[in-house]
Design a protein around this motif. Structure first.
Motif, mmCIF file in Angstrom:
data_model
loop_
_atom_site.group_PDB
_atom_site.id
_atom_site.type_symbol
_atom_site.label_atom_id
_atom_site.label_comp_id
_atom_site.label_asym_id
_atom_site.label_seq_id
_atom_site.Cartn_x
_atom_site.Cartn_y
_atom_site.Cartn_z
ATOM 1 N N GLY A 1 0.822 -1.212 0.000
ATOM 2 C CA GLY A 1 0.000 0.000 0.000
ATOM 3 C C GLY A 1 0.852 1.256 0.000
ATOM 4 O O GLY A 1 0.542 2.241 -0.688
ATOM 5 N N MET A 2 1.951 1.242 0.757
ATOM 6 C CA MET A 2 2.853 2.386 0.796
ATOM 7 C C MET A 2 3.522 2.600 -0.560
ATOM 8 O O MET A 2 3.604 3.728 -1.051
ATOM 9 C CB MET A 2 3.909 2.184 1.878
ATOM 10 N N VAL A 3 3.979 1.510 -1.171
ATOM 11 C CA VAL A 3 4.688 1.627 -2.453
ATOM 12 C C VAL A 3 3.758 2.123 -3.546
ATOM 13 O O VAL A 3 4.094 3.039 -4.309
ATOM 14 C CB VAL A 3 5.309 0.264 -2.835
ATOM 15 N N TRP A 4 2.570 1.535 -3.646
ATOM 16 C CA TRP A 4 1.642 1.970 -4.689
ATOM 17 C C TRP A 4 1.057 3.342 -4.378
ATOM 18 O O TRP A 4 0.724 4.100 -5.292
ATOM 19 C CB TRP A 4 0.553 0.923 -4.889
ATOM 20 N N GLY A 5 0.927 3.693 -3.109
ATOM 21 C CA GLY A 5 0.552 5.063 -2.778
ATOM 22 C C GLY A 5 1.630 6.047 -3.209
ATOM 23 O O GLY A 5 1.339 7.126 -3.741
ATOM 24 N N ALA A 6 2.894 5.669 -3.004
ATOM 25 C CA ALA A 6 4.008 6.533 -3.407
ATOM 26 C C ALA A 6 4.096 6.690 -4.913
ATOM 27 O O ALA A 6 4.649 7.682 -5.405
ATOM 28 C CB ALA A 6 5.318 5.968 -2.862
ATOM 29 N N SER A 7 3.562 5.720 -5.672
ATOM 30 C CA SER A 7 3.653 5.817 -7.130
ATOM 31 C C SER A 7 2.982 7.088 -7.647
ATOM 32 O O SER A 7 3.449 7.694 -8.627
ATOM 33 C CB SER A 7 3.021 4.578 -7.783
ATOM 34 N N PHE A 8 1.905 7.524 -6.992
ATOM 35 C CA PHE A 8 1.222 8.736 -7.437
ATOM 36 C C PHE A 8 2.049 9.977 -7.110
ATOM 37 O O PHE A 8 2.013 10.969 -7.860
ATOM 38 C CB PHE A 8 -0.173 8.800 -6.811
ATOM 39 N N LEU A 9 2.802 9.935 -6.029
ATOM 40 C CA LEU A 9 3.743 11.012 -5.728
ATOM 41 C C LEU A 9 4.854 11.054 -6.774
ATOM 42 O O LEU A 9 5.198 12.130 -7.285
ATOM 43 C CB LEU A 9 4.332 10.821 -4.334
ATOM 44 N N PHE A 10 5.423 9.889 -7.105
ATOM 45 C CA PHE A 10 6.502 9.850 -8.093
ATOM 46 C C PHE A 10 6.029 10.363 -9.452
ATOM 47 O O PHE A 10 6.767 11.071 -10.153
ATOM 48 C CB PHE A 10 7.047 8.423 -8.221
ATOM 49 N N MET A 11 4.801 9.989 -9.843
ATOM 50 C CA MET A 11 4.268 10.520 -11.104
ATOM 51 C C MET A 11 4.139 12.029 -11.046
ATOM 52 O O MET A 11 4.472 12.740 -11.998
ATOM 53 C CB MET A 11 2.907 9.884 -11.410
ATOM 54 N N ARG A 12 3.648 12.529 -9.925
ATOM 55 C CA ARG A 12 3.437 13.971 -9.754
ATOM 56 C C ARG A 12 4.760 14.730 -9.877
ATOM 57 O O ARG A 12 4.804 15.829 -10.437
ATOM 58 C CB ARG A 12 2.815 14.226 -8.380
ATOM 59 N N ILE A 13 5.844 14.143 -9.385
ATOM 60 C CA ILE A 13 7.156 14.796 -9.440
ATOM 61 C C ILE A 13 7.745 14.730 -10.845
ATOM 62 O O ILE A 13 8.278 15.716 -11.364
ATOM 63 C CB ILE A 13 8.120 14.144 -8.429
ATOM 64 N N ALA A 14 7.642 13.570 -11.494
ATOM 65 C CA ALA A 14 8.373 13.339 -12.746
ATOM 66 C C ALA A 14 7.629 13.798 -13.993
ATOM 67 O O ALA A 14 8.261 14.182 -14.978
ATOM 68 C CB ALA A 14 8.719 11.853 -12.865
ATOM 69 N N VAL A 15 6.308 13.750 -13.987
ATOM 70 C CA VAL A 15 5.582 13.962 -15.244
ATOM 71 C C VAL A 15 5.708 15.381 -15.795
ATOM 72 O O VAL A 15 5.700 15.544 -17.030
ATOM 73 C CB VAL A 15 4.099 13.545 -15.084
ATOM 74 N N PRO A 16 5.857 16.454 -15.001
ATOM 75 C CA PRO A 16 6.011 17.770 -15.630
ATOM 76 C C PRO A 16 7.226 17.869 -16.547
ATOM 77 O O PRO A 16 7.186 18.591 -17.547
ATOM 78 C CB PRO A 16 6.147 18.724 -14.431
ATOM 79 N N GLU A 17 8.313 17.166 -16.245
ATOM 80 C CA GLU A 17 9.518 17.235 -17.064
ATOM 81 C C GLU A 17 9.554 16.152 -18.138
ATOM 82 O O GLU A 17 10.061 16.386 -19.235
ATOM 83 C CB GLU A 17 10.758 17.133 -16.177
#
Length: 290
Positions: free
Chosen positions: A23-39
């Motif tokens: 749950g923590m890892v897949w929850g973090a996936s949305f954070l990682f997308m939020r950080i990386a997708v603008p660039e």
């Protein structure tokens, strides 16, 4: 009495810990997308995610390659598109336009959509309890789609996340019917590999002109290696140990950690409407899985 814990006791302790970690890892996936997708942009980011996830699982596919004759790939290729490439792109697109918690909340609808697709297209019974759960869940989506965060409408991102969850529901039914008997980790490697090829032309044509920063690359790598490849391994091991219904309870944890990590790392707000919508959607999943 022996002081050594029995194998059964060890498994009983391992299951909740693995569910929590997943749950923590897949929850973090949305954070990682939020950080990386603008660039990166949605297409390039998803290509990196798929390719790294497939590489992590590729040894399992190589070991089981005799179980993957040519005729198997007529289903593996479209499943890779429906269950990985398209929903990953939709969630990444949503992450460009709304807080990470939005995608994480929409993701919880996957369990309900899997039941709905099974009922509409595969003749499965849905029952009054799941029908009620679907109504509650969709009311949560409506609440979420009409919300505003920091004065901005997030309706398009909610629609994208909901369609992604619907595709996951379709994919779950296709996996159940056309990938039975295959080693799960090897099958996941095959579908991720197919999804990587599906995305390659779009990623090539939309590759960022400016090199992404180190933090964006770190998030993209974590998204592929940790949140896709390694997470799939843990999830399939859980399914083998406790069954798909109990393993699906990780759905309850993803929105919680998605919102928590985004708030802690990025300061993204959690509004009352988001809490109400999340409560309705997670409550509907609980009713469905009771």
């Amino acid at each position: 009495m022996s002081g050594t814990a029995s194998p059964q006791a060890a498994r009983d302790w391992a299951t909740p810990l693995e569910l929590l970690g997943l749950g923590m890892v897949w929850g973090a996936s949305f954070l990682f997308m939020r950080i990386a997708v603008p660039e990166f942009g949605a297409y390039a980011l998803v290509e990196v995610r798929l390719a790294l996830g497939a590489l992590v699982l590729m040894p399992f596919l190589w070991r089981a390659r005799a179980q993957f004759p040519a005729w198997r790939w007529r289903w593996l290729a479209p499943i890779g598109l429906i269950n990985s490439a398209l929903p990953f792109v939709l969630f990444a697109w949503a992450a460009e336009r709304a807080p990470a918690a939005i995608g994480a909340i929409c993701n919880a609808m996957t369990v309900l959509f899997a039941a709905l697709v099974g009922f509409l297209f595969f003749g499965e019974r849905i029952g009054p309890r799941r029908a009620l759960a679907l109504l509650i869940g969709f009311s949560g989506v409506v609440v979420l789609a009409t919300a505003k965060v920091s004065g901005l409408a997030i309706g398009p991102a909610v629609v994208a996340g909901t369609v992604a969850a619907l595709l996951y529901g379709v994919g779950a039914n296709l996996v159940r019917r056309h990938m039975g008997g295959l080693p799960p980790a090897a099958a996941a490697a095959a579908t991720l590999g197919c999804a990587t090829l599906w995305m390659l032309p779009l990623a090539w044509s939309h590759w960022p002109r400016q090199p992404p920063s180190a933090s964006s690359w770190a998030s993209a790598i974590a998204l592929g290696v940790l949140c896709t490849g390694l997470a799939f391994l843990v999830f399939y091991r859980l399914i083998g140990r406790v069954g798909p219904s109990r393993a699906a309870t990780v759905t309850y944890l993803i929105p919680l950690f998605g919102a928590l990590f985004a708030w802690a790392a990025l300061g993204e707000p959690v509004t009352v409407q988001m809490l109400v919508a999340g409560g309705l959607i997670l409550g509907s999943v609980a009713v469905s899985q009771r």
